[in-house]
Design a protein around this motif. Sequence first.
Motif, short mmCIF file in Angstrom:
data_model
loop_
_atom_site.label_atom_id
_atom_site.label_comp_id
_atom_site.label_asym_id
_atom_site.label_seq_id
_atom_site.Cartn_x
_atom_site.Cartn_y
_atom_site.Cartn_z
N GLU A 179 7.96 9.40 -2.77
CA GLU A 179 9.35 9.00 -3.02
C GLU A 179 9.42 7.58 -3.58
N ILE A 180 8.56 6.71 -3.09
CA ILE A 180 8.56 5.32 -3.56
C ILE A 180 7.93 5.24 -4.95
N ILE A 181 6.84 5.94 -5.16
CA ILE A 181 6.17 5.96 -6.47
C ILE A 181 7.15 6.42 -7.54
N GLU A 182 7.89 7.47 -7.25
CA GLU A 182 8.85 8.00 -8.23
C GLU A 182 9.88 6.96 -8.63
N GLN A 183 10.30 6.14 -7.68
CA GLN A 183 11.31 5.12 -7.97
C GLN A 183 10.77 4.01 -8.86
N TRP A 184 9.61 3.45 -8.49
CA TRP A 184 9.15 2.30 -9.27
C TRP A 184 8.43 2.69 -10.55
N MET A 185 7.80 3.86 -10.58
CA MET A 185 7.13 4.30 -11.80
C MET A 185 8.06 5.06 -12.74
N GLY A 186 9.16 5.55 -12.20
CA GLY A 186 10.09 6.32 -13.03
C GLY A 186 9.51 7.64 -13.48
N THR A 187 8.70 8.24 -12.62
CA THR A 187 8.05 9.51 -12.95
C THR A 187 8.11 10.44 -11.74
N PHE A 193 0.84 -1.21 0.00
CA PHE A 193 0.00 0.00 0.00
C PHE A 193 0.87 1.25 0.00
N LYS A 194 1.94 1.22 0.79
CA LYS A 194 2.86 2.36 0.88
C LYS A 194 3.45 2.70 -0.50
N ALA A 195 3.67 1.67 -1.31
CA ALA A 195 4.24 1.88 -2.65
C ALA A 195 3.32 2.68 -3.56
N PRO A 198 2.30 -1.41 -25.74
CA PRO A 198 3.02 -2.37 -24.89
C PRO A 198 2.62 -2.23 -23.41
N PHE A 199 1.34 -2.14 -23.16
CA PHE A 199 0.80 -1.93 -21.81
C PHE A 199 1.13 -3.09 -20.87
N THR A 200 0.89 -4.31 -21.33
CA THR A 200 1.13 -5.49 -20.49
C THR A 200 2.60 -5.57 -20.08
N LYS A 201 3.48 -5.38 -21.02
CA LYS A 201 4.91 -5.41 -20.73
C LYS A 201 5.28 -4.28 -19.77
N GLY A 202 4.74 -3.10 -20.00
CA GLY A 202 5.06 -1.93 -19.17
C GLY A 202 4.60 -2.08 -17.73
N ILE A 203 3.39 -2.57 -17.52
CA ILE A 203 2.89 -2.70 -16.15
C ILE A 203 3.64 -3.82 -15.43
N ASN A 204 4.02 -4.87 -16.16
CA ASN A 204 4.83 -5.92 -15.54
C ASN A 204 6.20 -5.39 -15.13
N MET A 205 6.82 -4.62 -16.00
CA MET A 205 8.12 -4.03 -15.66
C MET A 205 8.00 -3.12 -14.43
N ALA A 206 6.95 -2.31 -14.40
CA ALA A 206 6.76 -1.39 -13.27
C ALA A 206 6.52 -2.17 -11.98
N HIS A 207 5.69 -3.18 -12.03
CA HIS A 207 5.42 -3.97 -10.82
C HIS A 207 6.65 -4.76 -10.39
N ASN A 208 7.47 -5.20 -11.34
CA ASN A 208 8.72 -5.87 -10.97
C ASN A 208 9.64 -4.89 -10.23
N ARG A 209 9.70 -3.65 -10.72
CA ARG A 209 10.51 -2.62 -10.03
C ARG A 209 9.94 -2.33 -8.65
N LEU A 210 8.61 -2.26 -8.55
CA LEU A 210 7.96 -2.03 -7.26
C LEU A 210 8.41 -3.13 -6.28
N GLN A 211 8.32 -4.39 -6.70
CA GLN A 211 8.71 -5.51 -5.84
C GLN A 211 10.17 -5.36 -5.40
N GLU A 212 11.03 -5.07 -6.35
CA GLU A 212 12.47 -4.96 -6.07
C GLU A 212 12.78 -3.80 -5.11
#
Length: 155
Positions: A37-45, A30-32, A135-149
Amino acid sequence: MEQKTKINAEEGKQELLITREFDLPLELLFKAYVEPEIIEQWMGTKVLKLENKKHGSYQFETTDPQGNVVFRANGAILEFVLDQKITRTFEMENTHFSVQLEFLEFEKLTDSTSKLTMQSVFKSVELRDRLLKLPFTKGINMAHNRLQEIVSTLK
């Protein structure tokens, strides 16, 4: 590589159902979604605004190395329940997509795992299908992988 974020798009419906299980406690998942600060890291925005409350709003922006805006999104937060759910609108500025309605639900699976279920409702089936051609599916998977990491380091 397996895509852990699953996207279900039923034929003829104007919605997407996105699910992902994370190896993160519910509170960290939920914090993510609520800590800039966390959103900026995993979303790259960049998070320009984020009011985590009912009747709040948000605005995200991504720029290229020259400072030109390449992506901007905003919306209103309609419902906010800590560690449970966020209901919001989502609008990508300067695109042919109209505003979407998003229902994000956060669920505790175990003390160390959780699940995100996200329902996105589009104005039409055609707009939903247009997004799926990107490339929505690929993009959301990449973002969620970064979130996890990234969030795993906060444990």
